[in-house]
Motif scaffolding. Structure first.
Motif, PDB file in Angstrom:
ATOM      1  N   ILE A 155       0.877  -1.192   0.000  1.00  0.00           N
ATOM      2  CA  ILE A 155       0.000   0.000   0.000  1.00  0.00           C
ATOM      3  C   ILE A 155       0.904   1.228   0.000  1.00  0.00           C
ATOM      4  O   ILE A 155       1.734   1.384   0.902  1.00  0.00           O
ATOM      5  CB  ILE A 155      -0.917   0.000   1.239  1.00  0.00           C
ATOM      6  N   PRO A 157       1.702   5.615  -0.957  1.00  0.00           N
ATOM      7  CA  PRO A 157       1.079   6.944  -1.017  1.00  0.00           C
ATOM      8  C   PRO A 157       1.252   7.596  -2.392  1.00  0.00           C
ATOM      9  O   PRO A 157       1.822   6.990  -3.304  1.00  0.00           O
ATOM     10  CB  PRO A 157       1.850   7.721   0.051  1.00  0.00           C
ATOM     11  N   LYS A 182      -1.687  -1.659  -3.938  1.00  0.00           N
ATOM     12  CA  LYS A 182      -2.809  -0.710  -3.911  1.00  0.00           C
ATOM     13  C   LYS A 182      -2.191   0.674  -3.914  1.00  0.00           C
ATOM     14  O   LYS A 182      -1.754   1.176  -2.884  1.00  0.00           O
ATOM     15  CB  LYS A 182      -3.633  -0.940  -2.645  1.00  0.00           C
ATOM     16  N   PRO A 183      -2.133   1.305  -5.107  1.00  0.00           N
ATOM     17  CA  PRO A 183      -1.583   2.667  -5.135  1.00  0.00           C
ATOM     18  C   PRO A 183      -2.571   3.650  -4.529  1.00  0.00           C
ATOM     19  O   PRO A 183      -3.726   3.304  -4.280  1.00  0.00           O
ATOM     20  CB  PRO A 183      -1.393   2.943  -6.632  1.00  0.00           C
ATOM     21  N   GLU A 185      -5.229   6.647  -4.292  1.00  0.00           N
ATOM     22  CA  GLU A 185      -6.321   7.049  -5.192  1.00  0.00           C
ATOM     23  C   GLU A 185      -5.979   8.327  -5.962  1.00  0.00           C
ATOM     24  O   GLU A 185      -6.499   8.549  -7.056  1.00  0.00           O
ATOM     25  CB  GLU A 185      -7.627   7.224  -4.407  1.00  0.00           C
ATOM     26  N   TYR A 214      -9.905   3.374  -3.150  1.00  0.00           N
ATOM     27  CA  TYR A 214      -9.717   4.151  -1.921  1.00  0.00           C
ATOM     28  C   TYR A 214      -9.119   3.279  -0.814  1.00  0.00           C
ATOM     29  O   TYR A 214      -9.321   2.060  -0.771  1.00  0.00           O
ATOM     30  CB  TYR A 214     -11.052   4.721  -1.443  1.00  0.00           C
ATOM     31  N   GLY A 215      -8.406   3.968   0.103  1.00  0.00           N
ATOM     32  CA  GLY A 215      -7.809   3.263   1.226  1.00  0.00           C
ATOM     33  C   GLY A 215      -8.848   2.599   2.107  1.00  0.00           C
ATOM     34  O   GLY A 215      -8.656   1.477   2.576  1.00  0.00           O
ATOM     35  N   GLN A 220      -8.072  -1.152   3.053  1.00  0.00           N
ATOM     36  CA  GLN A 220      -8.479  -1.840   4.291  1.00  0.00           C
ATOM     37  C   GLN A 220      -8.657  -3.339   4.027  1.00  0.00           C
ATOM     38  O   GLN A 220      -8.218  -4.177   4.823  1.00  0.00           O
ATOM     39  CB  GLN A 220      -9.793  -1.211   4.789  1.00  0.00           C
ATOM     40  N   THR A 234       3.382   2.286   3.189  1.00  0.00           N
ATOM     41  CA  THR A 234       4.011   3.605   3.278  1.00  0.00           C
ATOM     42  C   THR A 234       2.893   4.630   3.312  1.00  0.00           C
ATOM     43  O   THR A 234       2.029   4.631   2.420  1.00  0.00           O
ATOM     44  CB  THR A 234       4.919   3.870   2.063  1.00  0.00           C
ATOM     45  N   ILE A 243      -3.832  -0.119  10.029  1.00  0.00           N
ATOM     46  CA  ILE A 243      -3.264  -1.309   9.372  1.00  0.00           C
ATOM     47  C   ILE A 243      -2.771  -2.335  10.400  1.00  0.00           C
ATOM     48  O   ILE A 243      -2.959  -3.536  10.237  1.00  0.00           O
ATOM     49  CB  ILE A 243      -2.148  -0.876   8.408  1.00  0.00           C
ATOM     50  N   LEU A 258       6.585   5.569   7.666  1.00  0.00           N
ATOM     51  CA  LEU A 258       5.582   6.606   7.915  1.00  0.00           C
ATOM     52  C   LEU A 258       6.171   8.009   7.794  1.00  0.00           C
ATOM     53  O   LEU A 258       7.198   8.193   7.171  1.00  0.00           O
ATOM     54  CB  LEU A 258       4.957   6.347   9.286  1.00  0.00           C
ATOM     55  N   GLY A 260       7.216  12.104   9.161  1.00  0.00           N
ATOM     56  CA  GLY A 260       8.254  12.640  10.024  1.00  0.00           C
ATOM     57  C   GLY A 260       8.076  14.119  10.291  1.00  0.00           C
ATOM     58  O   GLY A 260       7.189  14.780   9.744  1.00  0.00           O
ATOM     59  N   CYS A 291       8.548  12.321   2.807  1.00  0.00           N
ATOM     60  CA  CYS A 291       8.487  11.837   4.184  1.00  0.00           C
ATOM     61  C   CYS A 291       9.666  12.320   5.024  1.00  0.00           C
ATOM     62  O   CYS A 291       9.513  12.587   6.203  1.00  0.00           O
ATOM     63  CB  CYS A 291       8.421  10.317   4.184  1.00  0.00           C
ATOM     64  N   LEU A 419      12.189   9.798  11.683  1.00  0.00           N
ATOM     65  CA  LEU A 419      12.510   9.278  10.343  1.00  0.00           C
ATOM     66  C   LEU A 419      13.900   9.698   9.881  1.00  0.00           C
ATOM     67  O   LEU A 419      14.675   8.883   9.378  1.00  0.00           O
ATOM     68  CB  LEU A 419      11.450   9.740   9.329  1.00  0.00           C
ATOM     69  N   PHE A 457      16.757   2.657   4.094  1.00  0.00           N
ATOM     70  CA  PHE A 457      16.310   3.602   5.108  1.00  0.00           C
ATOM     71  C   PHE A 457      15.086   3.055   5.835  1.00  0.00           C
ATOM     72  O   PHE A 457      14.424   2.132   5.350  1.00  0.00           O
ATOM     73  CB  PHE A 457      16.000   4.976   4.482  1.00  0.00           C
TER      74      PHE A 457
END
Ligand code: NAD
Length: 488
Positions: A155, A157, A182-183, A185, A214-215, A220, A234, A243, A258, A260, A291, A419, A457
């Motif tokens: 998944i 962003p 799942k890219p 939206e 959609y997420g 989900q 991400t 998640i 995630l 930062g 990020c 991060l 990273f």
């Protein structure tokens, strides 16, 4: 500029090597953030589509693909590399149209993509079987295996899918796993075009599947799915919390990269000719939708005013505009929603007493229909203000004065994220001490944002866990397994 033929028509889902409509038949508009225009539509995948994609990925994982040798997978990845690079100008253009980053940036990913794909091609031997010494009585042989983990749910962003997808595709192809991606939206097109090219390069059907949507429904469903073995996510920490909860059903493995609120510390002895543009672009790159953005710039008090003045001068030279223009350095934000969010933080910054030193407005004129914000500097910020605590994900820098190293370290670490961070100094001892003391997955000294896929990273604290890039990343798509053989 000629638009790619790919942009014509509604896009479908890739499931088991076939392009198919979402079960619901619903679609989502793909909007060009530089103009606000609808370019085409993507399918709105849902639970049923995710079920089908996961079943296809499982089928592929257990089929012929599981018998591919490391050599075959390496050859395939190198073929993918060549096909992708042959089509990279088109991919870069699609990314620019879909998420706004300037062509100068998206085209520059060509070399990076080449490096990343070659990196994963060189790790197709990671799923090893080794004889292990044992201390058992009798005549035993013990083998230790690293076996592919299975079906991976990826998944990602919207801030750079052209690049971000490789942290899923690379290790999946290297290890013999399969994936459903799942890219976001708001930016799915470069992933869909890449998926077409993967098929063209010979990636077997079902090995890579793409479900747009959609997420809250497709994302989900993927995170909850009982037949997904690992989720690589991400995005924001709020979604990550959901998640983690969703992963509990089948105890799936989770990797989280995630956000930062990274500190970038400029000491009085720094070379300001490098530190000013370096720290500024550490925030503004990709219009701040990065990020690792070094959004809290700590500047030692004796040079604070000079730094603010020089950063303001530098910021005013940055050309913001439609990413298709060759001289554009910063494009728009991804969406109206993101624009509203960033402008809201600008307003909060002013209300809480930060001094607006530059920018702070939405750009009008010929850019009025897009989602453009001027690069913005707040000076005299204190570390407890909202703009210094929450991730804005826009081109907004907060400059915070400090007196000595101890204070800089304390303030830098006074955040729930971990991060990245940066240090600008000519003093070796300061560089070592501060880079060691910053609680973050990556620290840059006299530079910002460079990344080697062979090093990788990852995050600390609320910036997540798991490592992207390096052998460690490949190994996280495998699970360890011991086999004891009684030879008597
Ligand atoms: P987001 O968390 O809203 O969305 C990310 C992805 O998750 C999208 O594909 C979205 O559709 C999906 N999603 C949303 N809700 C979901 C749910 N309930 N279940 C499953 N999936 C769901 O994040 P965003 O706003 O798109 O991206 C910005 C965030 O991503 C920022 O916090 C940024 O720092 C972070 N980011 C981190 C990295 C990194 O590597 N550390 C890289 C880029 C972006």
């Amino acid at each position: 500029m000629n638009m790619p033929a790919f942009m014509n028509g509604a896009k479908k889902l890739l499931i088991g090597g076939e392009w198919i409509e979402a079960q619901s038949g619903e679609r989502i508009d793909a909007i060009n953030p530089a103009t606000g225009d609808v370019m085409c539509q993507i399918a709105r995948g849902g639970t049923g589509d995710v079920d089908r994609a996961v079943a296809a990925a499982r089928h592929a994982f257990e089929g012929e693909w599981s018998r591919w040798t490391p050599h075959q997978r390496r050859k395939l990845i190198l073929k993918v590399h060549d096909v992708l690079l042959d089509n990279f100008d088109e991919l870069a253009l699609i990314e620019t149209l879909d998420m706004g980053a300037p062509l100068a940036r998206t085209r520059a990913f060509r070399e990076w993509t080449s490096q990343v794909i070659q990196f994963y091609a060189s790790h197709t031997d990671a799923a090893t079987t080794e004889a292990a010494p044992n201390s058992l009585p009798g005549n035993f042989m013990t083998l230790k295996r690293k076996a592919p983990v299975g079906v991976v749910g990826g998944i990602i962003p919207w801030n750079g899918p052209l690049m971000g997808q490789w942290w899923i595709f690379g290790p999946t192809l290297a290890t013999g796993c399969t994936a459903v991606i799942k890219p976001a939206e708001d930016a799915s097109l470069s992933v869909l075009r890449t998926a077409e090219l993967l098929l063209e390069a010979g990636v077997p059907e079902g090995v890579i599947n793409v479900v747009t949507g959609y997420g809250r429904d497709a994302g989900q469903a993927l995170a909850e799915h009982m037949d997904v073995d690992r989720v690589a996510f991400t995005g924001s920490y709020v979604t990550a919390q959901s998640i983690i909860r969703a992963s509990a059903g089948n105890i799936k493995r989770v990797q989280l990269e995630l956000g930062g609120k990274s500190p970038d510390i400029v000491f009085a002895d720094a070379d300001l000719d490098k530190a000013v543009p370096g720290a500024a672009m550490g925030v503004y790159t990709n219009s701040g939708q990065v990020c690792v953005a070094g959004t809290r710039i700590f500047v030692q008090r004796p040079i604070h005013e000079e730094f603010v003045a020089r950063m303001r001068d530098f910021t005013r030279t940055i050309r913001v505009g439609n990413g298709l223009a060759p001289d554009t350095q910063l494009g728009p934000l991804i969406s109206q929603r993101q624009l509203d969010r960033v402008m809201n933080y600008v307003e909060i910054g002013g209300r809480e007493g930060a001094r607006l030193a530059s920018g702070g407005t939405r750009l009008g004129g010929e850019l009025a229909s897009g989602f453009f914000v001027e690069p913005t500097i707040f000076a005299g910020v204190s570390n407890d203000m909202t703009i210094a605590r929450e991730e804005i994900f826009g081109p907004v820098a907060s400059i915070i004065p400090f007196d000595d190293m101890e204070e800089a370290i304390r303030l830098a670490n006074d955040t729930s994220f971990g991060l990245a961070g940066g240090v600008w100094t000519r003093d070796l001892s300061t560089a070592h001490k501060v880079s060691d003391a910053i609680d973050a997955g990556t620290v840059w000294v006299n530079c910002y944002g460079v990344l080697d896929p062979a090093v990788g990273f990852g995050g600390y604290k609320m910036s997540g866990y798991g490592w992207k890039g390096s052998r460690e990343h490949v190994d996280s798509f495998l699970y360890p397994k011991a086999i004891y053989m009684n030879l008597d």
